[in-house]
Design an enzyme around this catalytic site. Sequence first.
Site, PDB file in Angstrom:
ATOM      1  N   GLU A  21     -17.328  -0.957  -8.499  1.00 20.53           N
ATOM      2  CA  GLU A  21     -16.564  -1.633  -9.540  1.00 20.53           C
ATOM      3  C   GLU A  21     -17.046  -3.080  -9.690  1.00 20.53           C
ATOM      4  O   GLU A  21     -17.810  -3.392 -10.571  1.00 20.53           O
ATOM      5  CB  GLU A  21     -15.065  -1.554  -9.212  1.00 20.53           C
ATOM      6  CG  GLU A  21     -14.212  -2.069 -10.354  1.00 20.53           C
ATOM      7  CD  GLU A  21     -12.772  -1.589 -10.277  1.00 20.53           C
ATOM      8  OE1 GLU A  21     -12.420  -0.832  -9.381  1.00 20.53           O
ATOM      9  OE2 GLU A  21     -11.988  -2.009 -11.149  1.00 20.53           O
TER      10      GLU A  21
ATOM     11  N   GLU B 183      -6.165  -5.067  -1.457  1.00 16.65           N
ATOM     12  CA  GLU B 183      -5.786  -4.792  -2.841  1.00 16.65           C
ATOM     13  C   GLU B 183      -4.341  -4.294  -2.948  1.00 16.65           C
ATOM     14  O   GLU B 183      -3.679  -4.498  -3.963  1.00 16.65           O
ATOM     15  CB  GLU B 183      -6.728  -3.712  -3.396  1.00 16.65           C
ATOM     16  CG  GLU B 183      -6.467  -3.292  -4.816  1.00 16.65           C
ATOM     17  CD  GLU B 183      -7.506  -2.298  -5.327  1.00 16.65           C
ATOM     18  OE1 GLU B 183      -8.122  -1.598  -4.507  1.00 16.65           O
ATOM     19  OE2 GLU B 183      -7.705  -2.248  -6.554  1.00 16.65           O
TER      20      GLU B 183
HETATM   21  C1  BGC Z   1      -9.206  -3.635 -10.203  1.00 16.25           C
HETATM   22  C2  BGC Z   1      -8.154  -4.685 -10.335  1.00 16.25           C
HETATM   23  C3  BGC Z   1      -7.871  -4.811 -11.793  1.00 16.25           C
HETATM   24  C4  BGC Z   1      -7.254  -3.513 -12.191  1.00 16.25           C
HETATM   25  C5  BGC Z   1      -6.706  -3.449 -13.578  1.00 16.25           C
HETATM   26  C6  BGC Z   1      -8.609  -2.353 -10.630  1.00 16.25           C
HETATM   27  O1  BGC Z   1      -9.464  -1.296 -10.502  1.00 16.25           O
HETATM   28  O2  BGC Z   1      -9.754  -3.582  -8.950  1.00 16.25           O
HETATM   29  O3  BGC Z   1      -8.404  -5.792  -9.622  1.00 16.25           O
HETATM   30  O4  BGC Z   1      -7.204  -5.928 -12.182  1.00 16.25           O
HETATM   31  O5  BGC Z   1      -8.110  -2.450 -11.935  1.00 16.25           O
HETATM   32  O6  BGC Z   1      -6.595  -2.191 -14.042  1.00 16.25           O
END
Ligand code: BGC
Length: 916
Positions: free
Chosen positions: A497, A772
């Site tokens: 990502e 996260e």
């Molecule tokens: C990310 C986040 C992001 C979010 C929003 C995730 O996959 O890691 O940090 O803000 O998606 O959908």
Amino acid sequence: MNTRKLAAALFFAFTAVSQTHAAVTPTALQCNSLVNPIGVDTPNPALSWQLDYDQPIARGIKQTACQILVASSPELLAQDQGDLWDSGKINSDSSIDIAYAGKPLATLANAFWKIRIWDQDQNASAWSAPQHWTMGLLSASDWHAKWIGRDDPLPTANVPSPARWLRKEFSADKPLRRAVVSFSGLGSSELYVNGAKVGDAVLSPALSEYEKRDYYVTYDITSMLKPGANALGAVLGNGRFNSPRVVGRNGLNTFGWPKLILQLHLEYADGSTAEIISDESWKFTDAGPIRANNEYDGEEYDAQKEMSGWASPGFDDSKWTAASLASSPGGVLCAQNIAPIRVTGTLKPIAVKEVSPGVFIYDMGQNMVGWCKLSVIGTAGTTVSMRFAERLHDDGTLSVENLRTAKVTDRYTLKGGGLETWEPRFTYHGFRYVEVTGFPGQPTLDTIEGHVVNDDLASNGSFESSNPLLNKIYQSVVWGTRGNYRSMPTDCPQRDERQGWLGDRAEESLGEMFIFDNHLLYKKWLQDIVDAQMDNGSVPAVAPHFWNVYNDDVTWPSALLIIHDSLREQYDEEAAIVRDYPAMSKWIDHMSTFVADDLMPKDKYGDWCMPPENPKIIHSTDPARLTAGPLLGTTYFYYDLGLMSKYAAIAKQPADAPKYDALAARMKSGLNQKYLNTTASQYDNGTQTSSVLPLAFGLVPDAQHSRIVDSLVNSITKVYHNHIGTGLVGAQWLNRTLTDNGRIDLAYTMATNTDFPSWGYMMNHGATTIWELWNGDTADVQMNSGNHVMLVGDLVIWLYQDLAGIRSDPAHPGFKNIMMKPMPVGDLTSIKASHESPYGHIESDWHTDGKTFSWHITVPPNSTATVFVPASSANSVIESSHPAANSPGINFLRDEPGRAVYQLDSGTYDFQSSTN
Ligand code: BGC
């Protein structure tokens, strides 16, 4: 001891009431916020400086006037001749961002400059040490070079592709005076001159909206050239240009095969000039040692394919083909005016264990971002692999499940014949653990070394308290923040990502600005966001938009407005607001079309990643925990409109402000009509976030204010049993809102909790960076990074602004005046914090035993501070052994309950007060 130190020492020895200072010398000169930059493409660069000082800082140092000299040669400057610009004496106390106003500067022109100031006693300082900058290529017509490479058909699968190598020989027939090279090698590139790498940047140049803007870097390579034959060599990696993923769930936009544009300007001693440009005369190969490179998957290097001497003159390149002209990426070429990414540190592993025959697991002791350097001896053709992860399985093997499709594997094939050391160039990983396989023999702790890779930003702050847990959490935030800088702020550094998600930084940018000097990085990222804006005004949730996430959410794109406010507060950065005002107002106009019933219904992400009811799930599905989307959209849009009203004045568009104010008033009444439940005294379902946002943004009617505070407190204490119950949206305002409403004790309780959900819980479960998810140890691995910044919320802001008491005064931004109101709380007995502001070093160092408050303060020269000393009465306040009100540099302003308030000139102060 120099004169200034002597003056300061005398001052402190006798605490004279009035004092004459030796004039201070300007220091830390910056052009466009960089030291001696090369390749400046703004016609009127901004010049800044600080006033030199030693500790302790003498009191009352101010600039009252300044003079800037800019010359076309060091010799002229040494003779005090500003042939390009002599500003004359400017009566101004401003020492940051003074726009160059001299003769127009030509492409690649050198400018040498110095500055002197007049102080508070009208004494002129000595001239500063000379500094310089070099202009870049100022217009498209200055580029004579062509994009080269080989435009093969675009890949339709995620296939590994080798690096591309380009070379060119040329002759410098006459003695050289100067050689300046400007180049952009997309996605990532390294340039070599006569066999040596130019500069020490990695993963360069900066990422961008490639179809709108492409960054080039500029170096002075005079000393690397020699008379006669010379060679240039460039190696090109895929970076994000030739996308790491073109298909699959995480398919990303891709822009083409790596390509290069390069222009070398040669100036001979006799005044003649020549140019070497990238064109069809260069040679090309992809048969070099980097067999595969992908930022997510890793790099494969076969040392047997090394091409010794490839970037030196005389190399036999007969097997190379002619480089082809390549299509332009489509963007305007712009000078990269941010600090490069570099290897900024090294880590030695703390342990290694053989978990199965030939499989060695290293523990770096810290979740870090970068790669490993490998040292190995073995026979030619042996391949050693390194695989990277944040976690281990219970049996000690590597856990890569949360990395999704990222293969995170670097492979090195030995050439044989002695010690070989290698590190990759065109990949990076987020990891604490490294699995080494294929190693010939028994690897040791010296086999690998962690190289920490991130934007090389100066450290801007320090924070230490008497609470070790708080310190550990803070250090984890520092590691996570630095590891998520890749010429843009990223969400995470490890899985497939690694994107510039706006929401994460709408939340974190202000706090980060206390830790790292990320002024230019954020200014550049705001440009990325503007570049990614659609013609209809829509702003994406990810920028540069490597993903097409245009969903007209409010909370994530609000980053565009919120980060401008943070930059203004911390750096007095207004030029960027002026630059981006049209884009911001276009976004507001676009979003206004969705307003219905005086509400902003658009919300995509909710209060992202709030603590869920079940430890195994990522997102809560419990309606009692979720905050209504339109409540988030409406409150944020209200806040955005307030910012726009302020920006309209800064951008000299005051006529726009009433439009924003009127719409904001509608949002306020719409929110309160729909969501304020005066019977239950709560907003909507009473989540923490549903109270925090209206309180933080000033949306709560006065009569309801204390009840909504009670609702928030009730949710924290009763529903969540003294725990946080917000995701990243609410968390951004939570600690500050509690503090502003008299419940800092609750903020402290939550900040120092050690059970779920809390930062302390993460620390107690092995985290060395912030997760996260609050339940990052148990949740679904599909979205479970161990290194995200977003759940930090406003913790860092609160540590600095409220606990330490270091806050920029919004009325005098950039810390021209500092608001210092430390908040002793809970069992804290001390805080020592500092911040490097545009004016210099700020320090707040306090201790309390519950009865006496001792406070050491540093206010940098040319700034002032309003300090709120905790005290039962102003009469009890002593400064450097004297009643504070009589001390030099101090002006008593007023008594407030529990505080004595003073205005301080610059200087170092030692307060003591009774607090009970
Ligand atoms: C990310 C986040 C992001 C979010 C929003 C995730 O996959 O890691 O940090 O803000 O998606 O959908």
